[in-house]
Write a protein that holds these residues in place. Structure first.
Motif, PDB file in Angstrom:
ATOM      1  N   LEU A   9       0.847  -1.055   0.075  1.00  8.88           N
ATOM      2  CA  LEU A   9      -0.073  -0.059   0.085  1.00  8.88           C
ATOM      3  C   LEU A   9       0.863   1.220  -0.031  1.00  8.88           C
ATOM      4  CD1 LEU A   9      -2.864   1.135   0.411  1.00  8.88           C
ATOM      5  CD2 LEU A   9      -2.635   1.114   2.645  1.00  8.88           C
ATOM      6  N   ILE A  10       1.812   1.259   0.863  1.00  4.26           N
ATOM      7  CA  ILE A  10       2.822   2.375   0.894  1.00  4.26           C
ATOM      8  C   ILE A  10       3.497   2.612  -0.389  1.00  4.26           C
ATOM      9  CG2 ILE A  10       4.704   3.268   2.106  1.00  4.26           C
ATOM     10  CD1 ILE A  10       3.751   2.246   4.530  1.00  4.26           C
ATOM     11  N   GLU A  11       3.911   1.347  -0.873  1.00  3.97           N
ATOM     12  CA  GLU A  11       4.663   1.525  -2.153  1.00  3.97           C
ATOM     13  C   GLU A  11       3.810   2.107  -3.311  1.00  3.97           C
ATOM     14  OE1 GLU A  11       6.498  -2.245  -3.220  1.00  3.97           O
ATOM     15  OE2 GLU A  11       7.668  -2.382  -1.424  1.00  3.97           O
ATOM     16  N   ASP A  12       2.575   1.814  -3.345  1.00  2.00           N
ATOM     17  CA  ASP A  12       1.654   2.335  -4.341  1.00  2.00           C
ATOM     18  C   ASP A  12       1.434   3.604  -4.259  1.00  2.00           C
ATOM     19  OD1 ASP A  12       1.111  -0.031  -5.575  1.00  2.00           O
ATOM     20  OD2 ASP A  12      -0.599  -0.648  -4.399  1.00  2.00           O
ATOM     21  N   PHE A  13       1.358   4.154  -2.969  1.00  2.00           N
ATOM     22  CA  PHE A  13       1.491   5.829  -2.630  1.00  2.00           C
ATOM     23  C   PHE A  13       2.451   6.455  -3.124  1.00  2.00           C
ATOM     24  CE2 PHE A  13      -1.994   5.014   0.909  1.00  2.00           C
ATOM     25  CZ  PHE A  13      -3.096   5.421  -0.013  1.00  2.00           C
ATOM     26  N   MET A  14       3.671   5.701  -2.934  1.00  2.00           N
ATOM     27  CA  MET A  14       4.964   6.461  -3.475  1.00  2.00           C
ATOM     28  C   MET A  14       4.827   6.441  -4.916  1.00  2.00           C
ATOM     29  SD  MET A  14       7.558   4.646  -0.574  1.00  2.00           S
ATOM     30  CE  MET A  14       8.986   4.770  -1.833  1.00  2.00           C
ATOM     31  N   LEU A  15       4.625   5.379  -5.638  1.00  2.00           N
ATOM     32  CA  LEU A  15       4.643   5.307  -6.909  1.00  2.00           C
ATOM     33  C   LEU A  15       3.492   6.371  -7.571  1.00  2.00           C
ATOM     34  CD1 LEU A  15       4.409   1.431  -7.779  1.00  2.00           C
ATOM     35  CD2 LEU A  15       6.424   3.109  -8.150  1.00  2.00           C
ATOM     36  N   LEU A  16       2.376   6.584  -7.202  1.00  2.00           N
ATOM     37  CA  LEU A  16       1.387   7.659  -7.433  1.00  2.00           C
ATOM     38  C   LEU A  16       1.898   9.005  -7.049  1.00  2.00           C
ATOM     39  CD1 LEU A  16      -1.908   5.785  -6.383  1.00  2.00           C
ATOM     40  CD2 LEU A  16      -1.096   5.974  -8.772  1.00  2.00           C
ATOM     41  N   ALA A  17       2.623   9.177  -6.192  1.00  2.00           N
ATOM     42  CA  ALA A  17       3.133  10.327  -5.947  1.00  2.00           C
ATOM     43  C   ALA A  17       3.982  10.943  -6.748  1.00  2.00           C
ATOM     44  CB  ALA A  17       3.686  10.648  -4.473  1.00  2.00           C
ATOM     45  N   ASN A  18       4.858   9.928  -7.141  1.00  2.00           N
ATOM     46  CA  ASN A  18       6.209  10.137  -8.220  1.00  2.00           C
ATOM     47  C   ASN A  18       5.533  10.350  -9.520  1.00  2.00           C
ATOM     48  OD1 ASN A  18       7.851   9.689  -6.036  1.00  2.00           O
ATOM     49  ND2 ASN A  18       8.415   7.784  -6.922  1.00  2.00           N
ATOM     50  N   GLU A  19       4.513   9.954  -9.987  1.00  2.00           N
ATOM     51  CA  GLU A  19       3.681  10.016 -11.063  1.00  2.00           C
ATOM     52  C   GLU A  19       3.103  11.290 -11.297  1.00  2.00           C
ATOM     53  OE1 GLU A  19       0.754   7.388 -14.006  1.00  2.00           O
ATOM     54  OE2 GLU A  19       0.201   7.782 -11.856  1.00  2.00           O
ATOM     55  N   ALA A  20       2.499  11.747 -10.107  1.00  2.00           N
ATOM     56  CA  ALA A  20       1.939  12.920  -9.928  1.00  2.00           C
ATOM     57  C   ALA A  20       2.704  14.033 -10.258  1.00  2.00           C
ATOM     58  CB  ALA A  20       0.797  13.110  -8.843  1.00  2.00           C
ATOM     59  N   VAL A  21       3.727  14.036  -9.507  1.00  2.00           N
ATOM     60  CA  VAL A  21       4.896  15.159  -9.558  1.00  2.00           C
ATOM     61  C   VAL A  21       5.501  15.266 -10.879  1.00  2.00           C
ATOM     62  CG1 VAL A  21       7.032  15.844  -8.691  1.00  2.00           C
ATOM     63  CG2 VAL A  21       5.490  15.244  -7.178  1.00  2.00           C
ATOM     64  N   ALA A  22       5.744  14.156 -11.602  1.00  2.00           N
ATOM     65  CA  ALA A  22       6.252  14.160 -12.959  1.00  2.00           C
ATOM     66  C   ALA A  22       5.265  14.718 -13.964  1.00  2.00           C
ATOM     67  CB  ALA A  22       6.712  12.733 -13.571  1.00  2.00           C
ATOM     68  N   LYS A  23       3.952  14.379 -13.780  1.00  2.00           N
ATOM     69  CA  LYS A  23       2.833  15.115 -14.680  1.00  2.00           C
ATOM     70  C   LYS A  23       2.845  16.481 -14.480  1.00  2.00           C
ATOM     71  CE  LYS A  23      -0.172  10.962 -15.188  1.00  2.00           C
ATOM     72  NZ  LYS A  23      -1.656  10.491 -14.900  1.00  2.00           N
ATOM     73  N   HIS A  24       2.923  16.778 -13.246  1.00  2.00           N
ATOM     74  CA  HIS A  24       2.805  18.226 -12.859  1.00  2.00           C
ATOM     75  C   HIS A  24       3.834  19.255 -13.415  1.00  2.00           C
ATOM     76  CE1 HIS A  24       2.068  22.018 -10.506  1.00  2.00           C
ATOM     77  NE2 HIS A  24       3.191  21.836 -10.107  1.00  2.00           N
ATOM     78  N   LEU A  25       5.132  18.720 -13.286  1.00  2.00           N
ATOM     79  CA  LEU A  25       6.289  19.290 -13.799  1.00  2.00           C
ATOM     80  C   LEU A  25       6.533  19.469 -15.254  1.00  2.00           C
ATOM     81  CD1 LEU A  25       8.905  18.294 -11.273  1.00  2.00           C
ATOM     82  CD2 LEU A  25       8.108  20.411 -11.403  1.00  2.00           C
ATOM     83  N   SER A  26       5.665  18.328 -16.014  1.00  2.00           N
ATOM     84  CA  SER A  26       5.785  18.094 -17.236  1.00  2.00           C
ATOM     85  C   SER A  26       4.706  19.280 -17.989  1.00  2.00           C
ATOM     86  CB  SER A  26       5.208  16.786 -17.761  1.00  2.00           C
ATOM     87  OG  SER A  26       5.056  16.817 -19.373  1.00  2.00           O
TER      88      SER A  26
END
Length: 275
Positions: A9-26
């Motif tokens: 569960l924690i790993e999934d949250f971390m992956l989603l956070a990394n994805e969201a930040v990458a989308k935002h910066l893009s």
């Protein structure tokens, strides 16, 4: 270590956070702002030749990896393979071979997506191991917020060099970690010479058999002279040694009972003989 539902569960949250930040910066980059560069964690599609070699190896072991005619494979097929070997003696071997057939994930300013995670956007914003690229991403996010400290154009122009350096240091760290684990495995087993272990054949060459001890995953070798009372011939296409007189075969992925005969710490090498 046992990985529980909370770990996933924690790993999934971390992956989603990394994805969201990458989308935002893009999006910020695409909008043509003053700060136009970002760092991405990318993972290219695997090399087609490596995938074909992996498929051939798996076929010998009794597994089928579905690929297209040009050596392409989907993440779904790889996941299906890893699920099929779960709990089997050869599980660790198959996972290692699959991992080695993949491209290396790197840092770059040019986003091509992450094949392994099936993400179009990914970066290292948060992780259990704090990396320098994480801190760069933190600075970028702050720079794009009201009152954030701007990052100069000169710093942005150095991002390509920074990404290359971070990728190179990651490889060096991974090599050092692998060497240290190998050294500690040999050191641990040095006091157990003469003991018997369950292993799996992890490699076959004309020189002999490479085996992987099942508890510690330590690698060692059985010299072809010690394989058995026969002359063993190497069948490269079938990943096996076959006795000329007895026709006894030792094939990649086969379970094997072995005895530890030597441990050389300086060389980080283990020698085994079959039982």
């Amino acid at each position: 270590k046992e990985r529980k539902a909370t770990n996933f569960l924690i790993e999934d949250f971390m992956l989603l956070a990394n994805e969201a930040v990458a989308k935002h910066l893009s999006k910020l980059t695409a909008n043509g702002g003053a700060h136009f560069a970002s760092l991405y964690r990318v993972h290219d599609e695997p090399d087609t030749d490596r995938i074909e070699n992996l498929a051939n190896l798996l076929r010998v072991m009794g597994y089928h990896l579905k690929t297209s005619g040009n050596g392409k494979v989907t993440g779904a097929e790889l996941n299906k393979l890893l699920e099929a070997v779960k709990g089997k003696p050869e599980e660790y071997l198959v996972k290692t071979a699959t991992l080695r057939s993949m491209s290396k994930a790197i840092y770059t300013t040019q986003n091509i997506g992450h094949f392994g995670l099936a993400f179009d956007f990914y970066t290292h914003f948060t992780s259990p191991i704090r990396r320098y690229p994480d801190l760069v991403i933190h600075r970028l996010i702050k720079a794009h917020t009201d009152g954030g400290t701007p990052i100069t154009i000169q710093e942005m122009q150095a991002f390509d060099k920074l990404a290359l350096h971070a990728s190179e240091r990651e490889v060096a760290a991974s090599d050092a970690e692998r060497d240290s684990i190998k050294m500690k495995q040999v050191e641990f087993l040095a006091g157990r010479i003469g003991e018997e272990f369950d292993a799996v054949i992890s490699g076959v060459t004309e020189r002999g058999l490479y085996v992987e001890e099942q508890t510690t995953h330590a690698d060692g070798m059985i010299n072809v002279r010690n394989v058995g009372d026969d002359f063993f011939e190497y069948e490269e296409k079938n990943y096996r040694l076959v006795g000329r007189r007895t026709h006894k075969a030792y094939q990649l992925g086969d379970p094997i009972r072995v005895k530890l005969s030597a441990a050389r710490l300086a060389e980080k090498e283990l020698d085994f003989v079959p039982v």
